[in-house]
Design a protein around this motif. Sequence first.
Motif, PDB file in Angstrom:
ATOM      1  N   ARG A  23       0.827  -1.205   0.000  1.00 32.21           N
ATOM      2  CA  ARG A  23       0.000   0.000   0.000  1.00 32.21           C
ATOM      3  C   ARG A  23       0.864   1.258   0.000  1.00 32.21           C
ATOM      4  NH1 ARG A  23      -5.649  -0.587   3.135  1.00 32.21           N
ATOM      5  NH2 ARG A  23      -6.320  -2.553   2.212  1.00 32.21           N
ATOM      6  N   GLU A  24       1.905   1.255   0.825  1.00 30.35           N
ATOM      7  CA  GLU A  24       2.753   2.439   0.897  1.00 30.35           C
ATOM      8  C   GLU A  24       3.519   2.656  -0.400  1.00 30.35           C
ATOM      9  OE1 GLU A  24       4.060   5.884   1.914  1.00 30.35           O
ATOM     10  OE2 GLU A  24       2.555   4.751   3.045  1.00 30.35           O
ATOM     11  N   ARG A  25       3.967   1.576  -1.035  1.00 26.94           N
ATOM     12  CA  ARG A  25       4.670   1.716  -2.312  1.00 26.94           C
ATOM     13  C   ARG A  25       3.738   2.278  -3.388  1.00 26.94           C
ATOM     14  NH1 ARG A  25       6.879  -3.167  -0.454  1.00 26.94           N
ATOM     15  NH2 ARG A  25       5.326  -4.389  -1.611  1.00 26.94           N
ATOM     16  N   LEU A  26       2.485   1.821  -3.379  1.00 27.13           N
ATOM     17  CA  LEU A  26       1.520   2.313  -4.368  1.00 27.13           C
ATOM     18  C   LEU A  26       1.201   3.790  -4.116  1.00 27.13           C
ATOM     19  CD1 LEU A  26       0.085   1.074  -6.792  1.00 27.13           C
ATOM     20  CD2 LEU A  26      -1.855   0.533  -5.315  1.00 27.13           C
ATOM     21  N   ARG A  27       1.032   4.150  -2.858  1.00 27.55           N
ATOM     22  CA  ARG A  27       0.781   5.557  -2.523  1.00 27.55           C
ATOM     23  C   ARG A  27       1.955   6.440  -2.956  1.00 27.55           C
ATOM     24  NH1 ARG A  27      -1.183   3.373   2.742  1.00 27.55           N
ATOM     25  NH2 ARG A  27      -3.468   3.527   2.754  1.00 27.55           N
ATOM     26  N   GLU A  28       3.173   5.945  -2.733  1.00 31.16           N
ATOM     27  CA  GLU A  28       4.354   6.727  -3.079  1.00 31.16           C
ATOM     28  C   GLU A  28       4.462   6.927  -4.589  1.00 31.16           C
ATOM     29  OE1 GLU A  28       7.548   9.138  -2.424  1.00 31.16           O
ATOM     30  OE2 GLU A  28       6.043   8.362  -1.014  1.00 31.16           O
ATOM     31  N   ARG A  29       4.135   5.892  -5.360  1.00 27.50           N
ATOM     32  CA  ARG A  29       4.136   6.052  -6.816  1.00 27.50           C
ATOM     33  C   ARG A  29       3.139   7.124  -7.246  1.00 27.50           C
ATOM     34  NH1 ARG A  29       2.793   0.478  -9.169  1.00 27.50           N
ATOM     35  NH2 ARG A  29       2.586   1.711 -11.085  1.00 27.50           N
ATOM     36  N   PHE A  30       1.983   7.129  -6.595  1.00 33.66           N
ATOM     37  CA  PHE A  30       0.976   8.140  -6.911  1.00 33.66           C
ATOM     38  C   PHE A  30       1.470   9.541  -6.519  1.00 33.66           C
ATOM     39  CE2 PHE A  30      -2.814  10.679  -5.972  1.00 33.66           C
ATOM     40  CZ  PHE A  30      -3.518  10.530  -7.157  1.00 33.66           C
ATOM     41  N   ARG A  31       2.091   9.644  -5.347  1.00 36.64           N
ATOM     42  CA  ARG A  31       2.608  10.944  -4.913  1.00 36.64           C
ATOM     43  C   ARG A  31       3.660  11.474  -5.884  1.00 36.64           C
ATOM     44  NH1 ARG A  31       3.503   8.193   0.152  1.00 36.64           N
ATOM     45  NH2 ARG A  31       1.708   8.468   1.545  1.00 36.64           N
ATOM     46  N   ALA A  33       4.407  10.472  -9.163  1.00 39.31           N
ATOM     47  CA  ALA A  33       4.141  10.563 -10.604  1.00 39.31           C
ATOM     48  C   ALA A  33       2.682  10.784 -10.967  1.00 39.31           C
ATOM     49  CB  ALA A  33       4.667   9.307 -11.301  1.00 39.31           C
ATOM     50  N   GLY A  34       1.775  10.692  -9.992  1.00 45.50           N
ATOM     51  CA  GLY A  34       0.364  10.908 -10.280  1.00 45.50           C
ATOM     52  C   GLY A  34      -0.318   9.696 -10.888  1.00 45.50           C
ATOM     53  N   ALA A  35      -1.570   9.896 -11.276  1.00 45.76           N
ATOM     54  CA  ALA A  35      -2.396   8.785 -11.757  1.00 45.76           C
ATOM     55  C   ALA A  35      -1.861   8.163 -13.034  1.00 45.76           C
ATOM     56  CB  ALA A  35      -3.831   9.272 -11.975  1.00 45.76           C
ATOM     57  N   VAL A  36      -1.127   8.950 -13.846  1.00 46.27           N
ATOM     58  CA  VAL A  36      -0.645   8.435 -15.126  1.00 46.27           C
ATOM     59  C   VAL A  36       0.307   7.255 -14.935  1.00 46.27           C
ATOM     60  CG1 VAL A  36       1.358   9.997 -15.254  1.00 46.27           C
ATOM     61  CG2 VAL A  36       0.301   9.153 -17.359  1.00 46.27           C
ATOM     62  N   GLU A  42      -4.774  -0.409 -10.302  1.00 48.23           N
ATOM     63  CA  GLU A  42      -3.988   0.133  -9.199  1.00 48.23           C
ATOM     64  C   GLU A  42      -4.629   1.399  -8.639  1.00 48.23           C
ATOM     65  OE1 GLU A  42       0.564  -1.200 -10.145  1.00 48.23           O
ATOM     66  OE2 GLU A  42      -0.323   0.340 -11.457  1.00 48.23           O
ATOM     67  N   LEU A  43      -5.178   2.233  -9.516  1.00 45.71           N
ATOM     68  CA  LEU A  43      -5.885   3.416  -9.048  1.00 45.71           C
ATOM     69  C   LEU A  43      -7.110   3.005  -8.236  1.00 45.71           C
ATOM     70  CD1 LEU A  43      -5.390   6.444  -9.361  1.00 45.71           C
ATOM     71  CD2 LEU A  43      -6.977   6.430 -11.283  1.00 45.71           C
ATOM     72  N   LEU A  44      -7.783   1.958  -8.683  1.00 46.05           N
ATOM     73  CA  LEU A  44      -8.930   1.440  -7.932  1.00 46.05           C
ATOM     74  C   LEU A  44      -8.485   0.873  -6.591  1.00 46.05           C
ATOM     75  CD1 LEU A  44     -11.935   0.912  -7.805  1.00 46.05           C
ATOM     76  CD2 LEU A  44     -11.588  -1.166  -9.161  1.00 46.05           C
ATOM     77  N   GLU A  45      -7.322   0.225  -6.559  1.00 43.60           N
ATOM     78  CA  GLU A  45      -6.768  -0.246  -5.283  1.00 43.60           C
ATOM     79  C   GLU A  45      -6.631   0.906  -4.296  1.00 43.60           C
ATOM     80  OE1 GLU A  45      -3.439  -3.160  -4.800  1.00 43.60           O
ATOM     81  OE2 GLU A  45      -3.259  -2.838  -6.973  1.00 43.60           O
ATOM     82  N   LEU A  46      -6.056   2.015  -4.747  1.00 41.02           N
ATOM     83  CA  LEU A  46      -5.890   3.177  -3.867  1.00 41.02           C
ATOM     84  C   LEU A  46      -7.221   3.614  -3.282  1.00 41.02           C
ATOM     85  CD1 LEU A  46      -3.356   5.517  -5.731  1.00 41.02           C
ATOM     86  CD2 LEU A  46      -3.003   4.361  -3.551  1.00 41.02           C
ATOM     87  N   HIS A  47      -8.240   3.571  -4.101  1.00 43.65           N
ATOM     88  CA  HIS A  47      -9.572   3.957  -3.639  1.00 43.65           C
ATOM     89  C   HIS A  47     -10.098   2.962  -2.606  1.00 43.65           C
ATOM     90  CE1 HIS A  47     -13.910   4.655  -3.744  1.00 43.65           C
ATOM     91  NE2 HIS A  47     -13.656   5.838  -4.270  1.00 43.65           N
ATOM     92  N   LEU A  48      -9.841   1.686  -2.836  1.00 41.46           N
ATOM     93  CA  LEU A  48     -10.359   0.647  -1.937  1.00 41.46           C
ATOM     94  C   LEU A  48      -9.634   0.611  -0.594  1.00 41.46           C
ATOM     95  CD1 LEU A  48     -10.816  -2.281  -4.498  1.00 41.46           C
ATOM     96  CD2 LEU A  48     -12.612  -0.870  -3.486  1.00 41.46           C
TER      97      LEU A  48
END
Length: 238
Positions: A23-31, A33-36, A42-48
């Motif tokens: 979860r933290e790795r996915l959040r960091e990727r979003f922080r 580089a953003g949704a792209v 994976e974006l849906l994972e963040l939401h869930l």
Amino acid sequence: MSERPPPGLDEAFAADDHVSGHRERLRERFRQAGAVALADYELLELHLFRSIPRRDVKPIAKALIARFGSLAEVLNAPPERLAEVAGVKDAVALDLAVTAALNQRAMRAAVRKREVLSSWAAVMDYIRAAMAYEPREQFRILFLDKKNALIADEVQQTGTVDHTPVYPREVVRRALELSATAVVLVHNHPSGDPTPSRADIEMPRLVAESAKPLGITVHDHIIIGRDGHASLKGLKLF
């Protein structure tokens, strides 16, 4: 001396560490580089993460997209159909519905009081978000002022899977109540195919005949489907 977990709990702690780390790795990727930088699942994972706090949600996110076909269809799916996917409870369905509603409200705010005909792409994005995934036909009207700015956006009728009754006098009456000088007529095809039928072509002509003597212009009739949209004016059918 450090405590060791009781026998049988080592795997549970390891699983929690794995989920937390992912979860933290996915959040960091979003922080960073953003949704792209993220795939749809994976974006849906963040939401869930918010509604399923301690479980690996990657299988659930992938199952939702596989079941409904796209991220947009997941967000707009009825709660009872979402519940057919293992791991989806009431909290998940509610969060998804709230996100879809926020998206529609933001898009509506982006076009309200703007000159609709010069902001057509934003208008179409909003209409598709609002109507493309509805299971029954809806007849919606965009009421415009003399500068073609949006005064109101209202669903006038809701019908069956393939028919919605339209009453030209009611369209004109509501336009007069709102002091609208122009309207854009919109309805959806739940089948997904926006190809206009003969009735779709005849209906705006009937409305225009009733509206013209009162100084109200019908700019277009838009048909919305999951597979795209059709403009009768663009097709030179109106």
